[in-house]
Design a protein around this motif. Structure first.
Motif, short mmCIF file in Angstrom:
data_model
loop_
_atom_site.label_atom_id
_atom_site.label_comp_id
_atom_site.label_asym_id
_atom_site.label_seq_id
_atom_site.Cartn_x
_atom_site.Cartn_y
_atom_site.Cartn_z
N SER A 36 132.86 70.82 -39.81
CA SER A 36 132.52 70.87 -38.38
C SER A 36 133.71 70.48 -37.52
O SER A 36 134.36 69.47 -37.78
CB SER A 36 131.36 69.92 -38.06
OG SER A 36 130.22 70.25 -38.80
N LEU A 40 132.06 70.52 -32.21
CA LEU A 40 130.73 70.74 -32.78
C LEU A 40 130.10 69.41 -33.19
O LEU A 40 128.92 69.18 -32.95
CB LEU A 40 130.80 71.68 -33.99
CG LEU A 40 129.49 71.92 -34.73
CD1 LEU A 40 128.40 72.44 -33.81
CD2 LEU A 40 129.71 72.88 -35.89
N ALA A 43 128.78 67.76 -30.14
CA ALA A 43 127.57 68.44 -29.67
C ALA A 43 126.36 68.08 -30.53
O ALA A 43 125.26 67.90 -30.01
CB ALA A 43 127.79 69.96 -29.67
N LYS A 44 126.54 67.96 -31.85
CA LYS A 44 125.44 67.65 -32.77
C LYS A 44 125.02 66.19 -32.71
O LYS A 44 123.85 65.87 -32.75
CB LYS A 44 125.83 67.96 -34.23
CG LYS A 44 125.89 69.39 -34.61
CD LYS A 44 126.01 69.59 -36.11
CE LYS A 44 127.17 68.88 -36.75
NZ LYS A 44 127.39 69.21 -38.16
N GLU A 72 134.31 74.94 -38.95
CA GLU A 72 133.05 75.48 -38.44
C GLU A 72 133.00 75.18 -36.94
O GLU A 72 132.92 74.03 -36.53
CB GLU A 72 131.86 74.83 -39.14
CG GLU A 72 130.54 75.34 -38.62
CD GLU A 72 129.33 74.57 -39.13
OE1 GLU A 72 128.22 75.11 -39.02
OE2 GLU A 72 129.49 73.43 -39.62
N GLU A 73 133.04 76.23 -36.14
CA GLU A 73 133.08 76.06 -34.68
C GLU A 73 131.70 75.96 -34.04
O GLU A 73 131.55 75.38 -32.98
CB GLU A 73 133.83 77.23 -34.03
CG GLU A 73 135.28 77.37 -34.47
CD GLU A 73 136.20 76.30 -33.91
OE1 GLU A 73 135.79 75.55 -32.99
OE2 GLU A 73 137.34 76.21 -34.39
N SER A 74 130.68 76.57 -34.70
CA SER A 74 129.36 76.64 -34.08
C SER A 74 128.27 76.79 -35.14
O SER A 74 128.44 77.55 -36.10
CB SER A 74 129.31 77.84 -33.13
OG SER A 74 128.00 78.10 -32.70
N GLU A 76 125.59 78.32 -34.62
CA GLU A 76 125.07 79.68 -34.44
C GLU A 76 125.87 80.72 -35.20
O GLU A 76 125.43 81.86 -35.34
CB GLU A 76 125.06 80.04 -32.94
CG GLU A 76 123.97 79.33 -32.14
CD GLU A 76 124.25 77.84 -31.91
OE1 GLU A 76 125.43 77.47 -31.78
OE2 GLU A 76 123.29 77.06 -31.89
#
Length: 134
Positions: A36, A40, A43-44, A72-74, A76
């Motif tokens: 991550s 990210l 944000a999480k 890992e950028e997102s 989604e």
């Protein structure tokens, strides 16, 4: 060649991280790990990681069981990562159980039980409380 993909923050690296990565690798021939990004993670979890994304990637990449590492950028983009890396199996911790079942159209989805009594969040809280106790 059977490719396994997994994702995580891997902050304050501990034995639980090693165990899940070793177990993931045991399912196939090639282990790909999405680490991550700092953004990210914030944000999480609502906090920045202790170690930078570059340091966390360096730590994960150094493990013998890991064949490839990427940022890992997102959340989604998980489906795109699975497709781009042509993963056969997605492995996640059971704290995510059921949340990625929809990717079973792209690959097998497996959830591993987390190592009991080992948590990055708990380690950080213990360190913080000890630091402020003095």
């Amino acid at each position: 060649m059977k490719k396994i993909i997994t994702f995580g923050t891997f902050d304050v690296f501990h034995a639980g991280h090693v165990k899940i990565l070793q177990r993931a690798k045991s399912l196939g021939d090639y282990l790909i790990v999405g680490v991550s990004s700092d953004a990210l993670n914030f944000a999480k979890k609502g906090r920045n990681p202790v170690y930078s994304e570059q340091d966390r990637m360096t730590i994960v990449a150094a493990l013998a069981c890991v064949d490839e590492v990427f940022v890992e950028e997102s959340l989604e983009l998980k489906g795109e990562y699975i497709a781009n890396y042509q993963a056969d199996v997605l492995v996640m911790g059971d704290d995510w159980a059921g949340k990625f079942d929809h990717f079973s159209e792209l690959c097998e989805v497996t959830y591993f039980t987390r190592t009991p009594s080992v948590s990055t969040t708990e380690i950080i809280e213990v360190v913080r409380s000890d630091a402020f106790a003095n």
